[in-house]
Write a protein that holds these residues in place. Structure first.
Motif, short mmCIF file in Angstrom:
data_model
loop_
_atom_site.label_atom_id
_atom_site.label_comp_id
_atom_site.label_asym_id
_atom_site.label_seq_id
_atom_site.Cartn_x
_atom_site.Cartn_y
_atom_site.Cartn_z
N CYS A 168 -105.58 -5.08 -37.25
CA CYS A 168 -105.03 -6.45 -37.10
C CYS A 168 -106.05 -7.72 -37.26
O CYS A 168 -105.79 -8.68 -38.07
N LEU A 169 -106.90 -7.82 -36.52
CA LEU A 169 -107.98 -8.78 -36.41
C LEU A 169 -108.52 -8.75 -37.99
O LEU A 169 -108.87 -9.72 -38.62
N SER A 170 -108.98 -7.75 -38.64
CA SER A 170 -109.57 -7.49 -39.96
C SER A 170 -108.66 -8.11 -40.89
O SER A 170 -109.39 -8.45 -41.95
N ALA A 171 -107.42 -7.97 -40.73
CA ALA A 171 -106.55 -8.49 -41.74
C ALA A 171 -106.17 -10.06 -41.36
O ALA A 171 -105.46 -10.75 -42.21
N GLY A 172 -107.09 -10.65 -40.63
CA GLY A 172 -106.94 -12.06 -40.48
C GLY A 172 -105.90 -12.45 -39.86
O GLY A 172 -105.41 -13.66 -39.58
N ASN A 173 -105.16 -11.69 -38.75
CA ASN A 173 -104.06 -11.79 -37.86
C ASN A 173 -104.67 -12.16 -36.52
O ASN A 173 -105.88 -12.05 -36.33
N VAL A 174 -103.54 -12.16 -35.44
CA VAL A 174 -103.94 -12.42 -34.24
C VAL A 174 -103.39 -11.32 -33.37
O VAL A 174 -102.11 -11.02 -33.57
N TRP A 175 -104.15 -10.70 -32.34
CA TRP A 175 -103.59 -9.90 -31.83
C TRP A 175 -103.15 -10.52 -30.14
O TRP A 175 -103.72 -11.13 -29.57
N VAL A 176 -101.94 -9.99 -29.67
CA VAL A 176 -101.32 -10.75 -28.60
C VAL A 176 -101.38 -9.73 -27.50
O VAL A 176 -100.65 -8.62 -27.43
N TYR A 177 -101.96 -9.91 -26.13
CA TYR A 177 -101.98 -9.04 -25.18
C TYR A 177 -101.63 -9.43 -23.90
O TYR A 177 -102.27 -10.67 -23.53
N VAL A 178 -100.41 -9.20 -23.35
CA VAL A 178 -100.01 -9.77 -22.16
C VAL A 178 -99.77 -8.81 -21.16
O VAL A 178 -98.89 -7.64 -21.32
N THR A 179 -100.30 -8.91 -20.00
CA THR A 179 -100.21 -8.18 -18.89
C THR A 179 -99.43 -8.75 -17.61
O THR A 179 -99.77 -10.04 -17.44
N SER A 238 -98.50 -3.70 -15.50
CA SER A 238 -97.62 -3.34 -16.78
C SER A 238 -98.12 -4.26 -18.03
O SER A 238 -98.38 -5.41 -17.88
N VAL A 239 -97.90 -3.45 -19.04
CA VAL A 239 -98.34 -4.21 -20.46
C VAL A 239 -97.02 -4.53 -20.95
O VAL A 239 -96.08 -3.98 -21.67
N LEU A 240 -96.65 -6.13 -21.05
CA LEU A 240 -95.63 -6.61 -21.56
C LEU A 240 -95.65 -6.58 -23.03
O LEU A 240 -94.50 -6.41 -23.75
N ALA A 241 -96.89 -6.87 -23.58
CA ALA A 241 -96.84 -6.89 -25.21
C ALA A 241 -98.24 -6.79 -25.50
O ALA A 241 -99.26 -7.01 -24.84
N SER A 242 -98.56 -5.87 -26.60
CA SER A 242 -99.86 -5.61 -27.10
C SER A 242 -99.66 -5.27 -28.52
O SER A 242 -99.54 -3.97 -28.74
N THR A 243 -99.40 -6.27 -29.32
CA THR A 243 -99.07 -6.17 -30.79
C THR A 243 -99.63 -7.36 -31.77
O THR A 243 -100.31 -8.00 -31.03
N CYS A 244 -99.60 -7.18 -32.83
CA CYS A 244 -100.21 -8.13 -33.83
C CYS A 244 -99.27 -9.28 -34.20
O CYS A 244 -98.16 -8.88 -34.17
N ALA A 245 -99.54 -10.49 -34.17
CA ALA A 245 -98.99 -11.44 -34.63
C ALA A 245 -99.22 -12.10 -35.90
O ALA A 245 -100.64 -12.31 -36.30
N THR A 246 -98.62 -12.02 -36.84
CA THR A 246 -98.60 -12.54 -38.12
C THR A 246 -98.70 -14.09 -38.49
O THR A 246 -98.79 -14.71 -39.37
N GLU A 247 -97.83 -14.70 -37.48
CA GLU A 247 -97.48 -16.27 -37.34
C GLU A 247 -98.22 -16.66 -36.14
O GLU A 247 -97.84 -16.55 -35.01
N ASP A 281 -98.62 -24.55 -26.58
CA ASP A 281 -98.05 -25.14 -27.63
C ASP A 281 -98.83 -26.22 -28.52
O ASP A 281 -98.54 -26.77 -29.37
N GLN A 282 -100.05 -26.36 -27.97
CA GLN A 282 -101.21 -27.27 -28.38
C GLN A 282 -102.20 -26.31 -29.13
O GLN A 282 -102.97 -26.96 -29.87
N SER A 283 -102.58 -25.27 -28.67
CA SER A 283 -103.76 -24.21 -28.94
C SER A 283 -103.55 -23.97 -30.65
O SER A 283 -102.36 -23.86 -31.14
N LYS A 284 -104.65 -23.74 -31.27
CA LYS A 284 -104.87 -23.31 -32.63
C LYS A 284 -105.42 -21.88 -32.49
O LYS A 284 -106.62 -22.08 -32.79
N PRO A 285 -104.72 -20.93 -32.44
CA PRO A 285 -105.55 -19.48 -32.43
C PRO A 285 -106.21 -19.48 -33.89
O PRO A 285 -105.87 -19.59 -35.00
N ALA A 286 -107.50 -18.82 -33.63
CA ALA A 286 -108.34 -18.38 -34.92
C ALA A 286 -108.04 -17.17 -35.40
O ALA A 286 -107.40 -16.36 -34.70
N LYS A 287 -107.83 -17.15 -36.72
CA LYS A 287 -107.74 -15.90 -37.36
C LYS A 287 -108.81 -14.77 -36.91
O LYS A 287 -109.86 -15.21 -36.83
#
Length: 222
Positions: free
Chosen positions: A45-56, A61-70, A131-137
Motif C-alpha cells: 500500500c505504502l509503496s503504491a503511494g497510498n496511506v495505511w489506516v490502522y485503528v485499535t 481489537s483491530v477495528l481497521a487495518s487497510t489501505c486508503a486511496t483517498e 480534519d486538518q491534517s494532511k497525510p503524506a503519501k
C-alpha cells in the motif's frame, strides 16, 4: 440471381454470435473481479503511494487495518478505509466504527489518540485534528482508544510486510495485524463465482432463445 440463405444456417450464425457475446461478457466480468482493493500488505500500500489506516480499540481489537486511496485529510483517510467517523457537539471525533457506543457526551479520560508513522514501529502524536491534517503519501495513519486506567495509548507495532488479519479480529494490537489479502482473496473468489454464474446464465438464455427461434422457423416451413 439472388442467393438465398437457408433459415437453419441463419439460425446457426445467430446462435454462434450470441454464444460469442456470452463468452465475452463472462470473460469481462471475470477480469473485472480480479481488480480489487490495493495489495494486502501495508508495504504494498505504502509503496503504491497510498496511506495505511490502522485503528485499535481499548480491548485490543483491530477495528481497521487497510489501505486508503483517498487521504486529503486524516478524516478522509479514515472514511476511505471504510471507518465510520462520529463527532461530538464540539466537532471532535468521539467514536470510530461505532466504538465506543454510544459516543461519550462528557470527557471521562478516554479518547481516540491520533498518530502518524512511516515504519509501523515509531509513532508520532499528531499535532493536528484529523480534519486538518494532511497525510503524506506512503505514511501510516494510526489510532488507538486508551483504556480507562490509561491517560493515553500508543498503537502496537505494525508489520509492514505481513498480511494482516480481518479488522474484526480480537488479536492484540501488538501482534502483526490483519490480512486484507485473505479477505481480498475471499472477495475475489466470491466475485469469480458470481461471474461464472452470470456466464452460465447467459449461455443458458442463449440456448433457450435459439431453441425458440428454431421451433418458430420449423413451424413456418411446415
Amino acid at each position: 440471381m439472388q442467393s438465398t440463405v437457408h433459415p437453419l444456417r441463419r439460425l446457426s450464425a445467430l446462435f454462434s454470435a450470441l454464444l460469442l457475446c456470452a463468452a465475452m461478457i463472462a470473460t469481462g466480468a471475470s477480469s473485472a473481479s480480479a481488480v480489487g482493493r490495493p495489495s494486502g500488505t501495508p508495504q504494498d500500500c505504502l509503496s503504491a503511494g497510498n496511506v495505511w489506516v490502522y485503528v485499535t480499540y481499548s480491548d485490543g481489537s483491530v477495528l481497521a487495518s487497510t489501505c486508503a486511496t483517498e487521504f486529503g485529510t486524516g478524516e478522509a483517510a479514515l472514511k476511505s478505509a471504510g471507518v465510520d467517523v462520529a463527532k461530538d457537539a464540539k466537532g471532535m471525533i468521539c467514536a470510530l466504527d461505532k466504538q465506543p457506543n454510544p459516543c461519550p457526551t462528557t470527557f471521562n479520560g478516554q479518547y481516540w489518540n491520533y498518530y502518524t508513522s512511516t515504519d509501523g514501529k515509531t509513532f508520532s502524536y499528531s499535532q493536528k485534528a484529523a480534519d486538518q491534517s494532511k497525510p503524506a503519501k506512503g505514511s501510516i495513519e494510526a489510532w488507538c482508544y486508551n483504556k480507562a486506567s490509561e491517560k493515553s495509548c500508543t498503537p502496537g507495532t505494525l508489520s509492514l510486510t505481513t498480511d494482516v488479519p480481518d479488522a474484526d479480529s480480537s488479536a492484540s494490537p501488538s501482534a502483526a495485524v490483519g490480512s486484507t489479502a485473505a479477505s481480498d482473496s475471499g472477495s475475489s473468489g466470491s466475485s469469480t463465482g458470481s461471474s461464472t454464474a452470470w456466464g452460465i446464465g447467459i449461455v443458458a438464455a442463449v440456448i433457450v432463445i435459439g431453441a425458440v427461434v428454431y421451433i418458430v422457423i420449423r413451424r413456418r416451413r411446415n
